[in-house]
Scaffold this active site. Structure first.
Site, PDB file in Angstrom:
ATOM      1  N   SER A  62       0.806  -1.227   0.000  1.00 15.73           N
ATOM      2  CA  SER A  62       0.000   0.000   0.000  1.00 15.73           C
ATOM      3  C   SER A  62       0.842   1.282   0.000  1.00 15.73           C
ATOM      4  CB  SER A  62      -0.960  -0.004   1.181  1.00 15.73           C
ATOM      5  OG  SER A  62      -1.862  -1.065   1.042  1.00 15.73           O
ATOM      6  N   LYS A  64      -8.559  -5.424  11.702  1.00 12.22           N
ATOM      7  CA  LYS A  64      -9.716  -4.830  11.012  1.00 12.22           C
ATOM      8  C   LYS A  64     -10.988  -4.851  11.867  1.00 12.22           C
ATOM      9  CE  LYS A  64      -8.144  -6.032   6.358  1.00 12.22           C
ATOM     10  NZ  LYS A  64      -8.485  -6.646   5.076  1.00 12.22           N
ATOM     11  N   GLY A  75     -15.558 -20.803   2.644  1.00  9.87           N
ATOM     12  CA  GLY A  75     -14.909 -20.166   3.789  1.00  9.87           C
ATOM     13  C   GLY A  75     -15.906 -19.310   4.549  1.00  9.87           C
ATOM     14  N   ASN A 127     -18.352 -24.176   4.677  1.00  8.49           N
ATOM     15  CA  ASN A 127     -17.171 -24.058   5.547  1.00  8.49           C
ATOM     16  C   ASN A 127     -16.939 -25.338   6.338  1.00  8.49           C
ATOM     17  OD1 ASN A 127     -15.031 -22.330   6.383  1.00  8.49           O
ATOM     18  ND2 ASN A 127     -16.006 -22.131   8.392  1.00  8.49           N
ATOM     19  N   ARG A 128     -15.651 -25.567   6.693  1.00  7.52           N
ATOM     20  CA  ARG A 128     -15.295 -26.745   7.514  1.00  7.52           C
ATOM     21  C   ARG A 128     -15.979 -26.659   8.866  1.00  7.52           C
ATOM     22  NH1 ARG A 128      -8.796 -26.196   7.377  1.00  7.52           N
ATOM     23  NH2 ARG A 128      -9.450 -24.465   8.680  1.00  7.52           N
ATOM     24  N   LYS A 135     -19.371 -21.280  12.080  1.00  8.20           N
ATOM     25  CA  LYS A 135     -18.927 -19.969  11.560  1.00  8.20           C
ATOM     26  C   LYS A 135     -19.764 -19.573  10.334  1.00  8.20           C
ATOM     27  CE  LYS A 135     -13.994 -19.777  12.482  1.00  8.20           C
ATOM     28  NZ  LYS A 135     -12.818 -19.743  11.688  1.00  8.20           N
TER      29      LYS A 135
HETATM   30  P1  NAP Z   1      -9.841 -16.069   8.144  1.00  9.43           P
HETATM   31  O1  NAP Z   1     -10.704 -15.076   8.839  1.00  9.43           O
HETATM   32  O2  NAP Z   1      -8.754 -16.747   8.877  1.00  9.43           O
HETATM   33  O3  NAP Z   1     -10.824 -17.201   7.531  1.00  9.43           O
HETATM   34  C1  NAP Z   1     -10.330 -18.261   6.776  1.00  9.43           C
HETATM   35  C2  NAP Z   1     -11.475 -19.214   6.410  1.00  9.43           C
HETATM   36  O4  NAP Z   1     -10.945 -20.188   5.514  1.00  9.43           O
HETATM   37  C3  NAP Z   1     -12.061 -19.970   7.585  1.00  9.43           C
HETATM   38  O5  NAP Z   1     -13.451 -20.063   7.407  1.00  9.43           O
HETATM   39  C4  NAP Z   1     -11.408 -21.359   7.490  1.00  9.43           C
HETATM   40  O6  NAP Z   1     -12.247 -22.414   7.895  1.00  9.43           O
HETATM   41  C5  NAP Z   1     -11.209 -21.505   6.001  1.00  9.43           C
HETATM   42  N1  NAP Z   1     -10.040 -22.336   5.688  1.00  9.43           N
HETATM   43  C6  NAP Z   1      -8.754 -22.122   6.047  1.00  9.43           C
HETATM   44  N2  NAP Z   1      -7.954 -23.062   5.525  1.00  9.43           N
HETATM   45  C7  NAP Z   1      -8.756 -23.913   4.831  1.00  9.43           C
HETATM   46  C8  NAP Z   1      -8.505 -25.096   4.072  1.00  9.43           C
HETATM   47  N3  NAP Z   1      -7.265 -25.590   3.936  1.00  9.43           N
HETATM   48  N4  NAP Z   1      -9.546 -25.705   3.500  1.00  9.43           N
HETATM   49  C9  NAP Z   1     -10.807 -25.228   3.623  1.00  9.43           C
HETATM   50  N5  NAP Z   1     -11.115 -24.110   4.340  1.00  9.43           N
HETATM   51  C10 NAP Z   1     -10.088 -23.462   4.928  1.00  9.43           C
HETATM   52  O7  NAP Z   1      -9.150 -15.416   6.862  1.00  9.43           O
HETATM   53  P2  NAP Z   1      -9.585 -14.100   6.071  1.00  9.43           P
HETATM   54  O8  NAP Z   1      -9.073 -12.900   6.782  1.00  9.43           O
HETATM   55  O9  NAP Z   1     -11.018 -14.178   5.736  1.00  9.43           O
HETATM   56  O10 NAP Z   1      -8.693 -14.219   4.738  1.00  9.43           O
HETATM   57  C11 NAP Z   1      -8.919 -15.258   3.843  1.00  9.43           C
HETATM   58  C12 NAP Z   1      -8.085 -15.065   2.573  1.00  9.43           C
HETATM   59  O11 NAP Z   1      -8.492 -13.894   1.901  1.00  9.43           O
HETATM   60  C13 NAP Z   1      -6.586 -14.938   2.792  1.00  9.43           C
HETATM   61  O12 NAP Z   1      -5.934 -15.750   1.847  1.00  9.43           O
HETATM   62  C14 NAP Z   1      -6.304 -13.478   2.510  1.00  9.43           C
HETATM   63  O13 NAP Z   1      -5.008 -13.239   2.039  1.00  9.43           O
HETATM   64  C15 NAP Z   1      -7.339 -13.212   1.420  1.00  9.43           C
HETATM   65  N6  NAP Z   1      -7.691 -11.786   1.263  1.00  9.43           N
HETATM   66  C16 NAP Z   1      -7.487 -11.210   0.027  1.00  9.43           C
HETATM   67  C17 NAP Z   1      -7.812  -9.878  -0.159  1.00  9.43           C
HETATM   68  C18 NAP Z   1      -7.571  -9.229  -1.498  1.00  9.43           C
HETATM   69  O14 NAP Z   1      -7.516  -7.990  -1.558  1.00  9.43           O
HETATM   70  N7  NAP Z   1      -7.472  -9.971  -2.583  1.00  9.43           N
HETATM   71  C19 NAP Z   1      -8.365  -9.116   0.884  1.00  9.43           C
HETATM   72  C20 NAP Z   1      -8.590  -9.743   2.126  1.00  9.43           C
HETATM   73  C21 NAP Z   1      -8.242 -11.089   2.290  1.00  9.43           C
HETATM   74  P3  NAP Z   1     -12.579 -22.738   9.443  1.00  9.43           P
HETATM   75  O15 NAP Z   1     -13.593 -21.696   9.844  1.00  9.43           O
HETATM   76  O16 NAP Z   1     -13.125 -24.097   9.417  1.00  9.43           O
HETATM   77  O17 NAP Z   1     -11.268 -22.609  10.176  1.00  9.43           O
END
Ligand code: NAP
Length: 302
Positions: free
Chosen positions: A35, A84, A145, A169-170, A174
């Site tokens: 950023s 956040k 997710g 979701n797993r 959630k």
């Molecule tokens: P988070 O709050 O930790 O949530 C992750 C979710 O993914 C949870 O529901 C988790 O399931 C699930 N999960 C994790 N590993 C998994 C797997 N191997 N198989 C199946 N489900 C799985 O994460 P977040 O903050 O939402 O971020 C998620 C992703 O979005 C990250 O990769 C981040 O870099 C990306 N992101 C991208 C942008 C962009 O600008 N492009 C912006 C924001 C975030 P459980 O609930 O069962 O644990």
């Protein structure tokens, strides 16, 4: 003066003067953030006397850091992982959307009063529409997710007229939490499914848009995929992955092999920054500047 020679070898640096205004970003870690380069490139290009600076902040210091931005009269700041959600209680007024999404990534300081916004979901929406050429209206959608990103996107999809949102979701509890938020506050269109279940596979097959919000497949875990091979894509589906590193995840590869149109998360990252910039400065970038900014963004990401 002890120096007689009038020849000056040192370049005067005029980038920051007494009049320069500041924008910050806080997170932990923060060193990887692109950023500062994106915003400073745009500010330089537009000749704005603004500088964007990163700060790594420990959780215990979060409130102090926010007060510091006020005290130092920053124009505003971004908040990234992991604050956040936590930051919201220190903001004077969060938008209704940000409250529903449970996350604020952009704050504007107006005369010492802090206003919180979520530009991630807006960035997602714009990048999806540009990449796919369609909107969410009347669509059945599968969202993989149920973390912070899924919640923001689910709220956005409902606000933008999705007919049905399947959250897979797993951890089913959630997914259920997000469906309650959407159904009770926007409209009753969200359904929770356990990821490895028959109803999840059926919802996946029925949906015309599939969105991965899990980190499965993100560098360095590039061989992972959020769903197994028993989840089958069909060619008319549009498949979005919020991951941008790698630019083509295994999930997107699999979708492409079946003939689906695919979009990655690069545009989401870019546009969340552009919307934040617009909030702070009130400047709406014209198409040409936007194009140049995106080229710079890709160079920074390379
Ligand atoms: P988070 O709050 O930790 O949530 C992750 C979710 O993914 C949870 O529901 C988790 O399931 C699930 N999960 C994790 N590993 C998994 C797997 N191997 N198989 C199946 N489900 C799985 O994460 P977040 O903050 O939402 O971020 C998620 C992703 O979005 C990250 O990769 C981040 O870099 C990306 N992101 C991208 C942008 C962009 O600008 N492009 C912006 C924001 C975030 P459980 O609930 O069962 O644990």
């Amino acid at each position: 003066m002890p120096f007689k020679n009038s020849e000056v070898n040192m370049q005067v640096d005029n980038r920051v003067t007494g009049k320069t205004r500041l924008i910050g970003v806080i997170g932990n870690p923060i060193a990887h953030s692109i950023s500062p380069q994106l915003h400073n490139t745009i500010c330089s290009h537009l000749n704005l006397d603004l500088v964007y600076v990163p700060f790594r902040v420990e959780r215990n210091d979060l409130e102090q850091a926010i007060k510091g931005f006020k005290a130092l009269n920053f124009i505003g700041f971004n908040i990234t992982i992991p604050y956040k959600k936590d930051v919201m209680k220190y903001i004077d007024e969060n938008t209704k959307e940000a409250l529903l999404m449970g996350a604020v990534n952009t704050v504007k300081n107006i005369d010492g009063r802090l206003y919180g916004y979520n530009t991630d979901a807006e960035g997602f929406s714009r990048s999806f529409k540009e990449g796919s050429g369609i909107s969410f209206r009347e669509r059945e959608i599968a969202l993989l997710g149920a973390g912070g990103t899924a919640r923001a996107i689910a709220v956005k999809l409902a606000l933008e007229g999705a007919r049905k949102i399947n959250i897979l979701n797993r951890t089913i509890s959630k997914a259920e939490e997000i469906t309650e938020i959407v159904n009770n506050n926007v409209k009753p269109v969200a359904y929770a499914h356990l990821l490895e279940s028959v109803t999840a596979r059926e919802a996946f097959a029925r949906s015309s848009v599939i969105i991965n919000t899990t980190p499965a497949g993100m560098h360095p875990d590039i061989d992972s995929c959020p769903v197994g091979n028993d989840f089958e894509f069909s060619p008319e589906q549009i498949v979005y992955d919020v991951i941008y590193n790698p630019v083509k995840t295994r999930f997107l590869h699999r979708a492409e092999e079946k003939g689906c149109k695919t979009v990655n998360g690069l545009g989401m990252l870019f546009y969340q920054g552009i919307y934040a910039f617009e909030i702070w400065t009130g400047i709406r970038l014209d198409d040409e500047t936007l194009k140049e900014s995106y080229k710079s963004f890709l160079t920074i990401m390379a």
